[in-house]
Design an enzyme around this catalytic site. Structure first.
Site, short mmCIF file in Angstrom:
data_model
loop_
_atom_site.label_atom_id
_atom_site.label_comp_id
_atom_site.label_asym_id
_atom_site.label_seq_id
_atom_site.Cartn_x
_atom_site.Cartn_y
_atom_site.Cartn_z
CG ASN A 10 -1.90 1.12 1.24
OD1 ASN A 10 -1.55 2.27 0.98
ND2 ASN A 10 -3.15 0.82 1.56
CG HIS A 13 0.70 6.46 4.81
ND1 HIS A 13 -0.13 7.48 5.20
CD2 HIS A 13 0.12 5.31 5.24
CE1 HIS A 13 -1.15 6.99 5.87
NE2 HIS A 13 -1.02 5.68 5.90
NE ARG A 21 9.20 21.70 0.47
CZ ARG A 21 10.51 21.78 0.66
NH1 ARG A 21 11.16 20.75 1.17
NH2 ARG A 21 11.18 22.87 0.36
CG HIS A 46 -8.26 4.15 0.98
ND1 HIS A 46 -8.44 3.98 2.34
CD2 HIS A 46 -9.48 4.50 0.50
CE1 HIS A 46 -9.70 4.23 2.66
NE2 HIS A 46 -10.35 4.56 1.55
NE ARG A 48 -8.34 7.34 4.23
CZ ARG A 48 -9.11 6.94 5.23
NH1 ARG A 48 -10.29 7.51 5.41
NH2 ARG A 48 -8.72 5.98 6.04
NE ARG A 52 -8.06 11.26 5.23
CZ ARG A 52 -8.60 10.86 6.38
NH1 ARG A 52 -7.85 10.20 7.26
NH2 ARG A 52 -9.85 11.12 6.67
CD GLU A 73 -7.15 -0.45 1.14
OE1 GLU A 73 -6.71 -1.49 1.64
OE2 GLU A 73 -6.99 0.69 1.65
CB THR A 103 -5.47 4.63 9.61
OG1 THR A 103 -5.31 3.59 8.65
CG2 THR A 103 -5.50 4.05 11.02
CB THR A 104 -9.36 1.66 7.70
OG1 THR A 104 -9.28 2.33 6.43
CG2 THR A 104 -10.63 0.83 7.76
CD GLU A 154 -6.95 -6.26 3.12
OE1 GLU A 154 -6.14 -5.60 3.82
OE2 GLU A 154 -7.17 -6.03 1.93
CG HIS A 189 -5.31 -1.96 9.81
ND1 HIS A 189 -5.54 -0.92 8.93
CD2 HIS A 189 -5.27 -1.40 11.03
CE1 HIS A 189 -5.66 0.21 9.61
NE2 HIS A 189 -5.48 -0.06 10.89
N GLY A 190 -1.81 -2.96 10.23
CA GLY A 190 -0.94 -2.96 11.40
C GLY A 190 0.12 -4.04 11.40
CG HIS A 212 1.87 3.64 8.62
ND1 HIS A 212 2.58 3.39 9.78
CD2 HIS A 212 1.75 4.98 8.53
CE1 HIS A 212 2.86 4.55 10.36
NE2 HIS A 212 2.37 5.52 9.63
#
Length: 240
Positions: A10, A13, A21, A46, A48, A52, A73, A103-104, A154, A189-190, A212
């Site tokens: 993913n 980020h 910036r 993703h 969104r 963002r 996503e 985050t989700t 997922e 996730h995580g 991430h």
């Protein structure tokens, strides 16, 4: 040897850093290419509703590149369904989305939102897009996902990653159930170097989506090294 397991990277980020910036650097497409060159099996983005991080132009360029399967996503909205049907990514993962969240924060409530989800899933299926639903490891959510036409779920590994007792057992049970109801099982996730092993070892899990942590590690070791190390740990756990 166990069934193969894929790594989806993913790159949201990367766009977060660029947007902090402004301008065009770092470029998500360039990073996507580097991740695939290092061994990633696919790229997750993703888009969104508030844009963002990933923006429409990023999604357009990454999809046009066509150098790896793209997992888009998105929230279950008409706007996002329209974009997905136009871009035709390899897969769409429908996720819950709240503007205020960083985050989700949890899985999709498929049981409670069948009426909203079913027509969007049908539309995506008709466009030839593989549909995944991001859910908590709950049997009712797994069964409902199969019943309304998803091909993949997922499993949300956030509670496991945060050390919640018993969560690995819940994930293992949900993964077994996916096989019983005819769904392909992914997870994410995580996940980190330290906790990915037990999830990668679940034989029903065919893909992990990780973002991430890999981007954070890339600041220390470089993206190719972080992708290669995650793949090494996944495969070691799978084939132990």
């Amino acid at each position: 040897m166990s069934e193969a397991i894929r790594l989806g990277v993913n790159i949201d980020h990367v766009a977060t850093l660029r947007n902090a910036r402004g301008g065009v650097h770092p470029d998500p497409l360039t990073v996507a290419k580097a991740a695939v060159a290092a061994g990633a099996d696919g790229i997750t983005i993703h888009l969104r509703e508030d844009r963002r991080h990933i923006r429409d132009d990023d999604a357009e360029r990454i999809r046009a590149w066509n150098g790896a399967p793209v997992n888009l996503e998105m929230a279950a909205t008409e706007e996002m369904a329209e974009i997905a049907c136009r871009l035709k990514p390899h897969a769409v993962c429908i996720v819950p989305e709240r503007r205020a969240e960083v985050t989700t924060e949890g899985g999709l409530d498929v049981v409670g939102h069948r009426a909203t989800l079913a027509p969007i899933i049908a539309r995506l299926n008709a466009a030839g897009i593989r549909v995944s639903l991001f859910i908590d490891p709950d049997p009712a959510q797994v069964r409902a996902s199969a019943e309304i036409g998803a091909a993949v779920v997922e499993l949300h590994t956030g509670a496991y990653a945060n050390g919640k007792p018993g969560e690995l057992e819940h994930l293992a049970a949900a993964a077994r159930l996916t096989e019983e109801v005819g769904l392909e099982c992914h997870a994410g996730h995580g996940l980190t170097y330290a906790n990915v092993g037990p999830i990668a070892a679940l034989p029903q899990v065919r893909e992990l989506n990780i973002g991430h942590y890999l981007i954070g590690e890339a600041l220390l070791t470089g993206l190719p090294a972080s992708v290669r190390e995650m793949r090494r740990l996944m495969l070691a756990a799978r084939n132990k």
